[in-house]
Design a protein around this motif. Sequence first.
Motif, PDB file in Angstrom:
ATOM      1  N   HIS A 168      15.133  -2.372  37.702  1.00 57.55           N
ATOM      2  CA  HIS A 168      14.759  -3.613  38.405  1.00 57.55           C
ATOM      3  C   HIS A 168      15.730  -4.761  38.151  1.00 57.55           C
ATOM      4  CE1 HIS A 168      11.097  -1.623  39.568  1.00 57.55           C
ATOM      5  NE2 HIS A 168      10.888  -1.289  38.311  1.00 57.55           N
ATOM      6  N   LYS A 169      17.014  -4.441  38.036  1.00 57.44           N
ATOM      7  CA  LYS A 169      18.055  -5.462  37.903  1.00 57.44           C
ATOM      8  C   LYS A 169      18.890  -5.524  39.175  1.00 57.44           C
ATOM      9  CE  LYS A 169      18.724  -4.894  32.936  1.00 57.44           C
ATOM     10  NZ  LYS A 169      19.717  -4.523  31.928  1.00 57.44           N
ATOM     11  N   TYR A 170      18.313  -5.059  40.288  1.00 62.35           N
ATOM     12  CA  TYR A 170      19.041  -5.017  41.552  1.00 62.35           C
ATOM     13  C   TYR A 170      19.473  -6.408  41.989  1.00 62.35           C
ATOM     14  CZ  TYR A 170      19.972  -4.499  46.514  1.00 62.35           C
ATOM     15  OH  TYR A 170      20.553  -4.554  47.742  1.00 62.35           O
ATOM     16  N   ASN A 171      18.572  -7.372  41.871  1.00 60.21           N
ATOM     17  CA  ASN A 171      18.849  -8.733  42.310  1.00 60.21           C
ATOM     18  C   ASN A 171      18.978  -9.633  41.084  1.00 60.21           C
ATOM     19  OD1 ASN A 171      18.737 -11.353  43.271  1.00 60.21           O
ATOM     20  ND2 ASN A 171      17.355 -10.850  44.932  1.00 60.21           N
ATOM     21  N   LEU A 172      20.190 -10.123  40.830  1.00 60.82           N
ATOM     22  CA  LEU A 172      20.427 -11.007  39.696  1.00 60.82           C
ATOM     23  C   LEU A 172      19.830 -12.392  39.935  1.00 60.82           C
ATOM     24  CD1 LEU A 172      21.851 -11.450  36.966  1.00 60.82           C
ATOM     25  CD2 LEU A 172      23.872 -12.135  38.238  1.00 60.82           C
ATOM     26  N   GLY A 173      19.807 -12.816  41.167  1.00 63.57           N
ATOM     27  CA  GLY A 173      19.290 -14.136  41.525  1.00 63.57           C
ATOM     28  C   GLY A 173      20.024 -14.651  42.736  1.00 63.57           C
ATOM     29  N   GLY A 174      19.623 -15.808  43.179  1.00 64.88           N
ATOM     30  CA  GLY A 174      20.247 -16.343  44.375  1.00 64.88           C
ATOM     31  C   GLY A 174      20.063 -17.833  44.501  1.00 64.88           C
ATOM     32  N   VAL A 175      20.540 -18.338  45.615  1.00 65.98           N
ATOM     33  CA  VAL A 175      20.444 -19.761  45.910  1.00 65.98           C
ATOM     34  C   VAL A 175      20.215 -19.910  47.412  1.00 65.98           C
ATOM     35  CG1 VAL A 175      22.946 -20.029  46.143  1.00 65.98           C
ATOM     36  CG2 VAL A 175      21.558 -22.003  45.583  1.00 65.98           C
ATOM     37  N   LYS A 176      19.382 -20.886  47.769  1.00 65.16           N
ATOM     38  CA  LYS A 176      19.138 -21.191  49.178  1.00 65.16           C
ATOM     39  C   LYS A 176      19.857 -22.500  49.504  1.00 65.16           C
ATOM     40  CE  LYS A 176      14.693 -18.871  49.488  1.00 65.16           C
ATOM     41  NZ  LYS A 176      15.153 -17.711  50.161  1.00 65.16           N
ATOM     42  N   ILE A 177      20.588 -22.497  50.621  1.00 64.84           N
ATOM     43  CA  ILE A 177      21.399 -23.651  51.014  1.00 64.84           C
ATOM     44  C   ILE A 177      20.957 -24.105  52.396  1.00 64.84           C
ATOM     45  CG2 ILE A 177      23.752 -24.450  51.508  1.00 64.84           C
ATOM     46  CD1 ILE A 177      24.588 -21.985  49.641  1.00 64.84           C
ATOM     47  N   ASP A 178      20.602 -25.371  52.499  1.00 61.37           N
ATOM     48  CA  ASP A 178      20.237 -25.948  53.791  1.00 61.37           C
ATOM     49  C   ASP A 178      21.519 -26.118  54.603  1.00 61.37           C
ATOM     50  OD1 ASP A 178      19.344 -27.414  55.951  1.00 61.37           O
ATOM     51  OD2 ASP A 178      18.190 -28.834  54.750  1.00 61.37           O
ATOM     52  N   VAL A 179      21.601 -25.470  55.745  1.00 61.73           N
ATOM     53  CA  VAL A 179      22.816 -25.504  56.564  1.00 61.73           C
ATOM     54  C   VAL A 179      23.116 -26.926  57.037  1.00 61.73           C
ATOM     55  CG1 VAL A 179      23.883 -24.646  58.690  1.00 61.73           C
ATOM     56  CG2 VAL A 179      22.627 -23.086  57.208  1.00 61.73           C
ATOM     57  N   MET A 180      22.107 -27.760  57.207  1.00 63.89           N
ATOM     58  CA  MET A 180      22.350 -29.142  57.643  1.00 63.89           C
ATOM     59  C   MET A 180      23.203 -29.916  56.628  1.00 63.89           C
ATOM     60  SD  MET A 180      21.613 -29.812  60.650  1.00 63.89           S
ATOM     61  CE  MET A 180      21.875 -31.567  60.649  1.00 63.89           C
TER      62      MET A 180
END
Length: 168
Positions: free
Chosen positions: A120-132
């Motif tokens: 269960h280490k497939y996804n290390l993490g992420g970030v969401k970026i507002d395109v605006m």
Amino acid sequence: MEFIANIYCFLQNPSTNNYFPPKDDNNKLFKHSIRRAIDVASKSEDAGVLVITIHRGVNLEVKHPFVSLLVGTDKKHTTTKKHNQNPVWDESFQFTLEKPAEAILDLEVCSGSVMDRIHHKYNLGGVKIDVMDVVKQKHTNSIFHIGNGSIHAELHFLHSTRPQTLKL
């Protein structure tokens, strides 16, 4: 310069059909971006092309890292770098957006390792970026911290209603 002028004429009055791509331009990615942006331009004033370049990762705690990019239902990803926690990608991706005000870019660092998936280490993490935010700045060159590591990425937004040039 003539190429940009042709695009500008076409975007101002698409019915004239004055778009003539240069014969010596072999950059298919750029040509494709412009054509898609022109198609979208007739549908929305705010439409454009989001260009993302994933440069590198530093101290990524997965065995075979890759970066997944998601905007709406359009998903793309970098190549997998085997046995490398400090990968260099320098890969560019494009998303054509009709409504950038509603768009969110989701960047995730993932592992291509079967063992990482089992544990269960497939996804290390992420970030969401507002395109605006990218639309307002037109260009960002940022380091995004994910877990104990980071991703260096560049984001550009090209409005399809006026001519612009982008150095990739």
